[in-house]
Design a protein around this motif. Structure first.
Motif, mmCIF file in Angstrom:
data_model
loop_
_atom_site.group_PDB
_atom_site.id
_atom_site.type_symbol
_atom_site.label_atom_id
_atom_site.label_comp_id
_atom_site.label_asym_id
_atom_site.label_seq_id
_atom_site.Cartn_x
_atom_site.Cartn_y
_atom_site.Cartn_z
ATOM 1 N N LYS A 39 -6.418 9.046 -0.681
ATOM 2 C CA LYS A 39 -5.596 8.591 -1.734
ATOM 3 C C LYS A 39 -4.602 8.656 -1.000
ATOM 4 C CE LYS A 39 -4.130 11.763 -5.174
ATOM 5 N NZ LYS A 39 -3.418 11.667 -6.763
ATOM 6 N N LYS A 40 -3.590 7.334 -1.309
ATOM 7 C CA LYS A 40 -2.339 5.877 -0.888
ATOM 8 C C LYS A 40 -1.115 6.847 -2.446
ATOM 9 C CE LYS A 40 -4.087 2.830 2.184
ATOM 10 N NZ LYS A 40 -3.606 0.788 2.359
ATOM 11 N N THR A 41 -0.258 7.677 -1.746
ATOM 12 C CA THR A 41 0.987 7.834 -2.700
ATOM 13 C C THR A 41 2.094 7.153 -2.184
ATOM 14 O OG1 THR A 41 1.558 9.751 -1.030
ATOM 15 C CG2 THR A 41 -0.444 10.153 -2.481
ATOM 16 N N SER A 42 3.080 7.184 -2.716
ATOM 17 C CA SER A 42 4.268 6.856 -2.455
ATOM 18 C C SER A 42 5.752 8.133 -2.998
ATOM 19 C CB SER A 42 4.949 5.344 -3.019
ATOM 20 O OG SER A 42 4.032 4.204 -2.505
ATOM 21 N N LYS A 52 5.068 5.318 2.389
ATOM 22 C CA LYS A 52 4.104 5.238 1.432
ATOM 23 C C LYS A 52 3.127 5.917 2.491
ATOM 24 C CE LYS A 52 3.925 0.310 0.491
ATOM 25 N NZ LYS A 52 3.310 -1.327 0.493
ATOM 26 N N GLU A 53 2.553 6.776 1.962
ATOM 27 C CA GLU A 53 1.776 7.985 2.524
ATOM 28 C C GLU A 53 -0.049 7.989 1.789
ATOM 29 O OE1 GLU A 53 4.116 11.430 1.040
ATOM 30 O OE2 GLU A 53 5.779 11.149 2.307
ATOM 31 N N ILE A 54 -0.328 9.122 2.771
ATOM 32 C CA ILE A 54 -1.563 9.530 2.717
ATOM 33 C C ILE A 54 -2.065 10.618 2.094
ATOM 34 C CG2 ILE A 54 -3.943 9.381 3.202
ATOM 35 C CD1 ILE A 54 -2.716 7.039 4.480
ATOM 36 N N SER A 100 -0.069 11.477 6.880
ATOM 37 C CA SER A 100 0.481 9.845 7.732
ATOM 38 C C SER A 100 1.833 10.082 8.106
ATOM 39 C CB SER A 100 -0.373 9.482 6.377
ATOM 40 O OG SER A 100 0.457 9.444 5.538
#
Length: 240
Positions: free
Chosen positions: A181-184, A189-191, A224
């Motif tokens: 999932k993508k996170t911030s 912006k990270e995965i 990422s």
């Protein structure tokens, strides 16, 4: 009369004696002449001459069977009575060896050192083997017996790929389910990787989940955000 008769007889006797002597002389001459003639005929009437070549001698055979030997040369009589010199000819066999010069062309193969760059990735969950009682029911089938889901996957680096890019490609090539999932974090912006091969976070305990290391070190950043380099060895491990 008697004396005259005796004289005639004496004359006749002398005549007979002279004739006899003349006949003997004539016979001897004839014999010699015959012998000479025979020899001449042998020389003159030769119909064939056979030469046997050797190193030191030559034999000339005439028609009557008489053989004449010679050293370097032999004189033989031929049909017309003329004398021909038969000279021994030594034939020298000369073997000419033709040397063929073979030119071997050496082909130099230029081996260009590959400029390709690779990194390697492994995925393991051996910690679950010691915590099977804590594993979510029905998930034991996703745990390999040796603990390795992927081992030493070779990835070619073509740009600025990240650890997550390598993981995603490895799972795709091996038919393994990847959950992320993508996170911030602030402006970044990270995965975040939640699960690999149906083994998700919290499936084997309250604090269980996936972490990664590069060359044995756990970076303080998201997968990422970490750019891989040639020769890097990436390991994803499930912790209980």
């Amino acid at each position: 009369m008697k004396t005259k008769t005796n004289r005639i007889i004496a004359l006749l006797s002398i005549a007979v004696l002279c004739f006899g002597l003349t006949a003997c002389t004539s016979t001897t001459d004839n014999k010699e002449t015959t012998t000479t003639t025979t020899t001449s005929v042998a020389e003159v009437s030769a119909e064939s001459v056979e030469i046997a070549n050797g190193d030191k001698s030559t034999s000339a055979v005439v028609a009557n069977g008489t053989t004449a030997k010679a050293g370097t040369s032999t004189t033989a009589a031929v049909k017309n009575g003329t004398t021909a010199a038969i000279t021994t000819t030594r034939k020298t066999s000369i073997t000419t060896t033709k040397r063929t010069s073979t030119t071997t062309k050496k082909t130099t193969t230029s081996t260009t050192t590959s400029s390709k760059q690779y990194c390697y990735l492994s995925i393991e969950c051996s910690a679950i083997l010691d915590n099977m009682d804590n594993l979510k029911s029905g998930h034991d089938k996703y745990v390999p017996s040796d603990g390795y889901i992927i081992k030493n996957y070779k990835f070619e680096i073509t740009g600025k790929e990240t650890v997550y890019d390598v993981l995603k490609e490895a799972c795709k090539d091996n038919g393994i389910k990847l959950t992320a999932k993508k996170t911030s974090t602030g402006t970044r912006k990270e995965i975040y990787v939640q699960g690999i091969n149906n083994l998700d976070e919290f499936d084997c305990g309250k604090y269980s989940g996936w972490i990664y290391r590069v060359n044995g070190i756990a970076p303080a950043k998201s997968s990422s955000m970490y750019t891989v380099s040639s020769g890097d060895r990436i390991t994803w491990s499930y912790k209980c």
